[in-house]
Design an enzyme around this catalytic site. Structure first.
Site, short mmCIF file in Angstrom:
data_model
loop_
_atom_site.label_atom_id
_atom_site.label_comp_id
_atom_site.label_asym_id
_atom_site.label_seq_id
_atom_site.Cartn_x
_atom_site.Cartn_y
_atom_site.Cartn_z
N SER A 110 0.86 -1.19 0.00
CA SER A 110 0.00 0.00 0.00
C SER A 110 0.89 1.23 0.00
O SER A 110 2.12 1.12 0.03
CB SER A 110 -0.90 0.01 1.24
OG SER A 110 -0.12 0.37 2.36
N LYS A 111 0.24 2.38 0.02
CA LYS A 111 0.98 3.64 -0.02
C LYS A 111 1.99 3.78 1.12
O LYS A 111 2.98 4.48 0.98
CB LYS A 111 0.00 4.82 0.02
CG LYS A 111 -0.81 4.94 -1.26
CD LYS A 111 -1.24 6.38 -1.50
CE LYS A 111 -2.02 6.50 -2.79
NZ LYS A 111 -3.48 6.39 -2.57
N ARG A 112 1.70 3.09 2.21
CA ARG A 112 2.65 3.15 3.33
C ARG A 112 4.03 2.65 2.93
O ARG A 112 5.03 2.98 3.55
CB ARG A 112 2.14 2.28 4.49
CG ARG A 112 1.01 2.90 5.26
CD ARG A 112 0.58 1.99 6.39
NE ARG A 112 0.08 0.70 5.88
CZ ARG A 112 0.66 -0.45 6.10
NH1 ARG A 112 1.75 -0.53 6.82
NH2 ARG A 112 0.16 -1.56 5.60
#
Ligand code: GLU
Length: 473
Positions: A240-242
């Site tokens: 994910s964007k994390r």
């Protein structure tokens, strides 16, 4: 004759094309090309609250940039509602689906009761069993799932996976407002588009048994499935964007080459012996489901960067020169309308491409060739531009004015003559010159650098270094 392979990539436009989606698209593309089949692009935009035009454009842009060219589409599900209604109607007529008039409140109440009693939370099939069934048309249309037995999902990656039909709900295929539901539109489109292989993320695996019953209800040969394992971040949670940039376009903007990203995506979960570097043609030739791993793949940005460097090395300087221009503009090294001589730029690129891992890095390293005025590294300046080197720089400047032709080999001869005159090693001359013309202590071979800079720029920079020393002494 063997059936022609027809595959589809079916993104929901609720975000940009991301690493996982692009890999699914790539596997579909490779399989289609390998088999001389068709690759179809279908936009699954029925969720109108989350789908946007902007994401559709962005997905197409990502696909084009990766050069995953499709043969048909993009089809849009929102253009096809009539088709879904006709197909739903057909199932009702064939008594494979039925109208359900249970109200949402009613359904919710029964759901709560089932929960409280510890019963499985499914539609209780009241309308299917009631006398008034099939009398419609009013309410939603539900698909009639078999109540017993099992269904096997033939999967090209995992082998057969068996589900109990008793677990499956009589799902709604058409809501009472006439809009179709997800599992139904997928199947209707696959049937209508004569899809032979469904290659998608394994997050869809639980939908597949339901969908298989719907394909069968249409008398359609159930496609082969390949559920591709997920992609995880380094911490083993879903990517994910994390974990940093996940959209394909972000990689383009950071200076990655599409062929490197394609290479990396292919290797995420698929392998061909020990080979790491693949051209698209090789991927088309070697791709096989047998060599896709059954477990999740971990996204490794360092490896992607390394691969990009490998593809940068293999690219022609002319091609990189073309590609690096937008990055030079972004860094304001050239103005928007400005034209750089491409063959000159290609020569400059050829001295730097071995070490630049991205186009951004390449643009940065090209800056000393292009900038009107270079910045000196402070330490380099102190160490190499001083009274000790002053005389060398003057000699080099004066000699360069006369070297004919102004080419690396002749420049090198001139440097040897100067180092003999001063009785010092070549490096004692070359290093101050390097700092004077590049601002740094590291650069490609100095004679080539001087040749590419050209006589005028070289002499001008040496002159400035000389003045700089004078001003300080
Ligand atoms: N639209 C689905 C998604 O974006 C894909 C459905 C499918 O491939 O069957 O996840």
């Amino acid at each position: 004759m063997a059936e022609t392979v027809r595959v589809r990539f079916a993104p929901s436009p609720t975000g940009h094309l991301h690493i996982g989606g692009a890999r699914t698209a790539l596997f579909n593309y490779l399989f289609a090309r390998q088999n001389g089949g068709s690759f179809i692009l279908r936009i699954e935009d029925t969720d109108r609250t989350r789908s946007t035009e902007e994401y559709i454009d962005s997905i197409l842009e990502g696909m084009r940039w990766l050069r995953l060219d499709w043969d048909e589409g993009p089809y849009r599900q929102t253009d096809r509602f009539d088709l879904y209604r006709r197909y739903a109607q057909r199932l009702v007529e064939e008594k494979k689906a039925y109208y359900c008039t249970c109200s949402p409140e009613e359904l919710e109440r029964r759901r709560q009761e089932a929960l409280a009693a510890g019963r499985p939370v499914r539609y209780d099939r009241r309308c299917r069993n009631s006398q008034t069934a099939f009398t419609g048309p009013s309410g939603a249309i539900r698909f009639m799932m078999p109540e017993e037995g099992q269904v096997g999902v033939p999967d090209l990656i995992r082998g057969e996976i068996v589900f109990d039909n008793a677990q499956l709900d009589d799902l709604i295929i058409l809501r009472s407002d006439g809009t179709p539901t997800y599992n139904f539109t997928v199947v209707v489109d696959d049937v209508d588009m004569r899809i032979t292989h469904v290659i998608r993320g394994d997050d869809h695996l639980n939908n597949t048994p339901k969908q298989i019953h719907i394909y069968r209800a249409f008398g359609y040969t159930v496609p082969a499935f390949a559920h591709v394992p997920m992609i995880l971040g380094a911490d083993k949670t879903r990517l994910s964007k994390r974990h940093g940039a996940t959209s394909v376009i972000a990689y383009r903007d950071m200076g990655y080459l599409p062929e490197a990203l394609v290479n990396y995506l292919a290797r995420l979960g698929w392998s061909h012996g020990d080979q790491e570097i693949f051209s698209l043609d090789e991927l088309v030739r070697y791709f096989s489901f047998a060599h896709i791993g059954k477990s999740a793949a971990v996204f490794n940005p360092e490896k992607l960067l390394w691969l990009n460097g490998q593809h940068m090395m293999k690219s022609s300087p002319g091609k990189l020169a073309e590609l690096v221009i937008p990055f030079l503009k972004k860094m304001s090294l050239i103005d928007d309308g400005e034209e750089l001589d491409r063959s000159w730029l290609a020569r400059a690129v050829s001295t730097l491409q071995e070490r630049a891992k991205t186009l951004t890095e390449l643009a940065q390293s090209l800056s000393f060739y292009i900038a009107d005025r270079i910045e000196y590294n402070v330490k380099a300046k102190e160490k190499f531009l001083n009274e000790r080197t002053f005389g060398y720089l003057i000699d080099v400047r004066d000699t360069l004015a006369k070297v004919e032709p102004f080419a690396a080999a002749e420049i090198e001869k001139a440097f040897h003559a100067i180092s003999e005159k001063h009785q010092v090693k070549l490096g004692a001359i070359a290093q101050p010159v390097r700092v004077a013309v590049t601002g740094k202590t590291e650069s490609p071979g100095i004679f080539e650098v001087l040749e590419i800079l050209g006589r005028a720029k070289a002499i001008e920079r040496l002159g400035r270094a000389i003045e700089d020393i004078q001003a300080r002494s």
